[in-house]
Write an enzyme that holds these catalytic residues in place. Structure first.
Site, PDB file in Angstrom:
ATOM      1  N   HIS A 161     -17.280 -59.085 -32.213  1.00 38.29           N
ATOM      2  CA  HIS A 161     -17.669 -57.727 -32.584  1.00 38.29           C
ATOM      3  C   HIS A 161     -16.831 -57.259 -33.790  1.00 38.29           C
ATOM      4  O   HIS A 161     -17.350 -56.697 -34.757  1.00 38.29           O
ATOM      5  CB  HIS A 161     -17.448 -56.763 -31.411  1.00 38.29           C
ATOM      6  N   GLN A 187     -49.062 -26.960   2.475  1.00 39.51           N
ATOM      7  CA  GLN A 187     -48.341 -28.227   2.451  1.00 39.51           C
ATOM      8  C   GLN A 187     -48.310 -28.891   3.820  1.00 39.51           C
ATOM      9  O   GLN A 187     -48.309 -30.108   3.929  1.00 39.51           O
ATOM     10  CB  GLN A 187     -46.914 -28.016   1.961  1.00 39.51           C
ATOM     11  N   ASP A 234     -50.850 -27.560  -7.745  1.00 38.18           N
ATOM     12  CA  ASP A 234     -51.412 -28.812  -7.245  1.00 38.18           C
ATOM     13  C   ASP A 234     -52.645 -29.236  -8.021  1.00 38.18           C
ATOM     14  O   ASP A 234     -52.945 -30.425  -8.110  1.00 38.18           O
ATOM     15  CB  ASP A 234     -51.787 -28.651  -5.766  1.00 38.18           C
ATOM     16  N   GLU A 270     -39.338 -30.127  -2.890  1.00 37.47           N
ATOM     17  CA  GLU A 270     -40.378 -30.555  -3.833  1.00 37.47           C
ATOM     18  C   GLU A 270     -41.034 -29.329  -4.469  1.00 37.47           C
ATOM     19  O   GLU A 270     -41.224 -29.259  -5.674  1.00 37.47           O
ATOM     20  CB  GLU A 270     -41.422 -31.399  -3.082  1.00 37.47           C
ATOM     21  N   HIS A 271     -41.418 -28.361  -3.625  1.00 39.31           N
ATOM     22  CA  HIS A 271     -42.009 -27.116  -4.100  1.00 39.31           C
ATOM     23  C   HIS A 271     -41.153 -25.950  -3.611  1.00 39.31           C
ATOM     24  O   HIS A 271     -40.777 -25.914  -2.431  1.00 39.31           O
ATOM     25  CB  HIS A 271     -43.434 -26.919  -3.563  1.00 39.31           C
ATOM     26  N   HIS A 284     -50.926 -31.647   4.669  1.00 41.88           N
ATOM     27  CA  HIS A 284     -50.945 -32.958   4.004  1.00 41.88           C
ATOM     28  C   HIS A 284     -50.823 -34.099   5.002  1.00 41.88           C
ATOM     29  O   HIS A 284     -51.475 -35.130   4.875  1.00 41.88           O
ATOM     30  CB  HIS A 284     -49.806 -33.048   2.985  1.00 41.88           C
TER      31      HIS A 284
END
Length: 876
Positions: A862, A700, A803, A769-770, A703
């Site tokens: 109503h 990661q 992934d 995230e992970h 990235h």
């Protein structure tokens, strides 16, 4: 021959026509001055000229010299400067002679003193204000004498261009005039408006006629001997040309020649071995043409060899072999391993570079250089870089006037690593900090930090959303107002790609999706797994519940009709993201899928991405990235359909654009989730394998420099933690993206805790995230996970599988949004609709409850809608 001249302020011009002109030699660009760089930059980005002169309308001023150097560095063949400026500006004399041309007025030709002063200072002359009537008189003799004198005194090849004086009546440029000037080695300068490629247009000067009218031929049939070479100058064969074949070659920009038996010969028309024409040149004697082409297919020769002189040799032969092996190397072979394992290839390049540095004898230096070139060429072929691309960069560098200082980068600077003092105290020694220093994460112990520090570790880097939004807003508005035009402009500005259209529509060309078998099989298997998992998520049944007798409520799903899928480009190729977004949209049954992804430098889509787009049934691919792509999807343009929902990851500008569109009620758009930089949290205990832990963290961290990874160590021994840290450094040092990893790892941290409860509490608060569980009995702890995008359980569940191909989705909430958002899934592309049906008895039993609640809220209409029905039912 002729020198075309273009006034760049008179735009737009035909791109195709200018590309054809660029094939035959240099083009003069008439610019306002050397100070207006924007107009010229825009022109060059649009027309991509190979060889051009710059000729300013205004005289230069002292501070123009910096811009002149900049233009020469960017590739200008020559800059044209008035004679008065050359003789009075000392700075100009420092510029290379072969890159300078001078403009002089026709009446200055007889000035012998001026001629002597200019000798050796320039390599080109533009003679201006020449009277057409005087060319056949005394002026012509003066011009001839002037040219002869320059050629006698100059050490460089000098070019002469003649610019006619423009009177009120239009000048008629003729072939006779071109031929007449060629007898004294002068070229006629002709405005582009007076040129044509059309054989039927007799009012304009035909470019091919002007090129060939000065050629000579010793053949009875009048054909011109033509040498055909590839982009690297390697001779492919000898053919013949005629004026007619040259016209057709310039029109089509293909290899077209004159067959001695069959007339016009369109090379490769039947065999498929076509040629893309790159350049036409005339030799020094004017009796031979040279065509430079990009050769396709099996080669030039009818014997299916690349050249008529046998097969390729040297680097060309090696390149051909590697290109073949890239798609057909034997399984498990060394060459296949090199193509498939970037770490191995990087190691071999570094190894051979080191051995070359150590070589001393002529034989060893040649041997080690050959080894290094082999592995460097593998790197090139693996990334679709050709020897022609490499040589183009060398040619571009050769045009630079400014020179680099030539200092080594810090990690390779041997002298910088030597201490300044051999003797003396350590404090006097200089130990340089370089990129070779240990790549390591920050370290903290939970027991030693306070609540304030713990809270700060949970936070991601602060993003100045106001500043980002201020940059995004005008782009969004521009695309909404100008449509395709704005997309093309922003793609040229940000991606440096000039598009003719911003979209590719299905069906996509097969050649644009061409992949090697290994890649195709990998994508197909990933597709099948992801489809299987996402199809299982889709409950196609209708939920039906009778809340009370006679009152039936139901819920059913429908696909979102039109969806836009954003696939980032930038520093990585991401077919996996196309899979992760496209497959659930396909499973859900979305009627129209639009994929947006930045184009490559040649204006095409990455073939892996286009192949996936085809598999998921995308109708269009938008060749754009960033905020401009989001705006096109949100608002629609002439060629981009407006979508109902935008999904996909991206940088902070893409995220800001998605948020902007969602908040704009006029866009009527939904988004999947806000997102930020990639992140990962690993929980590891002493049962973990250090190699695996480090590899997951780095997967990661590579990235981007803004990625963040966290390691929570549960009761790790000092030795085990040291092994993990050593693996992080050693593995990171071998990565191609090591510079990115070095920066992201330095911002990441290790947190040591005393037990799993502390680890899970911090992880849930962080909401990664992970999340990877490198712990004993990992599956037991999944129940303790409250917040995470996706969980990877055990030593053999690397995040990379999620992934790419395990089946789960990798488009996940970041920046802590896992607290309230799910990752992309099939439901992302569905909407749920509820329905209810009441019988008469059901309305009787429920009606009084509804009327009372409506009365409480003061909504009489109503209440009345129920009352009128109840009244009728009670009167039955």
């Amino acid at each position: 021959m002729l020198l075309p001249i273009i006034d760049i302020s008179n735009q737009p011009l035909s791109v195709d026509f200018i590309k054809s002109l660029d094939l035959i030699g240099e083009i003069i660009l008439r610019i306002p001055d050397f100070n207006d760089t924007s107009l010229l930059s825009q022109f060059l980005e649009t027309y991509q000229l190979d060889r051009y002169w710059l000729f300013p309308i205004k005289e230069i001023v002292p501070n123009d010299i910096e811009n002149i150097i900049q233009f020469l560095d960017q590739g200008a063949q020559k800059v044209v400067i008035p004679a008065s400026n050359i003789l009075t500006n000392d700075s100009i004399s420092t510029l290379p002679v072969d890159r300078l041309a001078v403009s002089i007025n026709s009446h200055e030709l007889c000035n012998e003193e001026l001629s002597k002063k200019l000798a050796g200072l320039v390599s080109g002359y533009l003679v201006t204000d020449v009277d057409l009537e005087s060319i056949s008189g005394k002026f012509f003799q003066d011009l001839s004498n002037f040219i002869q004198n320059v050629q006698k005194t100059s050490d460089v090849l000098t070019k002469f261009g003649i610019i006619l004086k423009h009177e009120k009546s239009e000048i008629k440029y003729s072939l006779n005039l071109v031929q007449h000037l060629s007898t004294i080695s002068a070229d006629l300068v002709v405005p582009i408006k007076n040129l044509t490629l059309d054989s039927d247009n007799n009012s304009l000067l035909n470019v091919a006629d002007a090129l060939t009218c000065t050629l000579t031929s010793d053949r009875p049939d009048g054909l011109f001997t033509t040498i055909v070479v590839d982009e690297r100058g390697v001779a492919l064969g000898v053919v013949y040309s005629s004026t007619e074949s040259v016209k057709e070659a310039l029109k089509t920009r293909k290899g077209v020649y004159q067959s001695r038996k069959r007339g016009l010969w369109y090379k490769g028309a039947t065999s498929g071995s076509v040629q893309e024409l790159k350049k036409i040149e005339v030799d020094c004697d004017g009796d031979v043409l040279q065509f430079t082409v990009k050769q396709f297919g099996t080669g030039f020769c009818h014997l299916n060899t690349r050249t008529c002189f046998g097969g390729s040799k040297g680097l060309s032969a090696l390149e051909e072999t590697l290109q073949s092996r890239k798609t057909s190397a034997p399984p498990g072979s060394y060459t296949q391993r090199l193509f498939q394992n970037p770490d191995l290839l990087r190691s071999k390049i570094m190894e051979e570079a080191d051995e070359l540095c150590s070589a001393t004898t002529k034989e060893n230096i040649a041997w080690e250089t050959a080894d290094l070139l082999y592995f460097a060429l593998v790197k090139c072929v693996a990334n679709d870089v050709s020897l022609t691309d490499v040589e183009a960069h060398l040619d571009k560098r050769a045009k630079k006037v400014t020179r680099r200082p030539g200092n080594a980068k810090s990690q390779w600077d041997i002298s910088a690593k030597k201490t300044m003092e051999i003797d003396g105290d350590a404090k006097d020694k200089q130990i340089p900090i370089s990129k070779s220093d240990t790549i390591k994460m920050q370290k903290f112990k939970l027991s030693e930090i306070d609540s304030i520090k713990r809270t700060s570790l949970l936070k991601r880097p602060i993003i100045n959303s106001d500043d980002i939004m201020a940059r995004v807003r005008p782009i969004m508005n521009d695309v909404r107002n100008k449509g395709d035009t704005a997309i093309i402009e922003y793609t040229a500005k940000f991606d440096k790609v000039q598009l003719s259209t911003p979209v590719i529509s299905a069906p996509f060309p097969p050649e644009a999706m061409a992949l090697d078998d290994v890649t195709r099989r990998a994508i197909d298997q990933a597709y099948d797994n992801i489809y299987k998992f996402h199809d299982a998520q889709y409950d196609r049944s209708t939920l039906v519940v009778e809340t009370i007798p006679g009152v039936v409520c139901s819920r059913f799903s429908r696909p979102i009709e039109r969806v836009g899928l954003y696939v980032p480009g930038g520093t990585a190729i991401l077919p996996s993201t196309t899979l992760m977004l496209g497959i659930p949209a396909k499973v859900a049954g979305c009627k129209e899928i639009i994929i947006a992804s930045p184009p490559r430098k040649d204006g095409t889509v990455v073939p892996e991405v286009l192949y996936v787009a085809h598999k998921v049934g995308a109708s269009k691919v938008l060749l754009a990235g960033g905020a401009q792509a989001v705006a096109a999807l949100a608002y629609g343009t002439e060629s981009v359909p407006k979508v109902d929902k935008i999904c996909g990851p991206g940088n902070q500008y893409v995220t800001a654009a998605k948020m902007f569109a969602q908040n704009d009620s006029s866009a009527m758009i939904s988004i999947d989730m806000p997102a930020g930089p990639s992140e990962l949290l690993v929980i590891a205990d002493n049962s973990s394998i250090p190699t695996y832990v480090a590899s997951d963290l780095l997967s990661q961290a590579e990235h981007g420099t803004d990625s963040q990874v966290v390691l929570i160590g549960v009761c790790l021994t000092p030795e085990h933690l040291a092994d993990i840290e050593r693996e992080i450094h050693e593995q990171a040092s071998r990565l191609p993206r090591v510079d990115i990893v070095r920066e992201s790892i330095s911002k990441s941290f290790i947190l040591q805790v005393n037990n799993m409860n502390e680890a899970m509490k911090f992880s849930n608060d962080y909401s990664p995230e992970h999340l990877i569980l490198h712990i004993d009995d990992a599956e037991k702890w999944v129940n303790a996970v409250e917040n995470a995008g996706s969980v990877f359980i055990g030593a053999y569940s690397p995040e990379s599988c999620g992934d790419y191909a395990s089946g789960t989705n990798h488009t996940l909430p970041t920046y802590g949004y896992a607290r309230m958002h799910s990752g992309v899934n099939t439901l992302t592309f569905l909407k749920h609709i509820t329905a209810q049906k009441l019988t008469k008895q059901g309305l009787k039993d429920l009606g009084h409850t509804v009327m009372r609640l409506a009365e409480i809220e003061g909504l009489e209409a109503h209440r009345n809608a129920v009352y009128v029905r109840i009244r009728d039912l009670e009167n039955e």
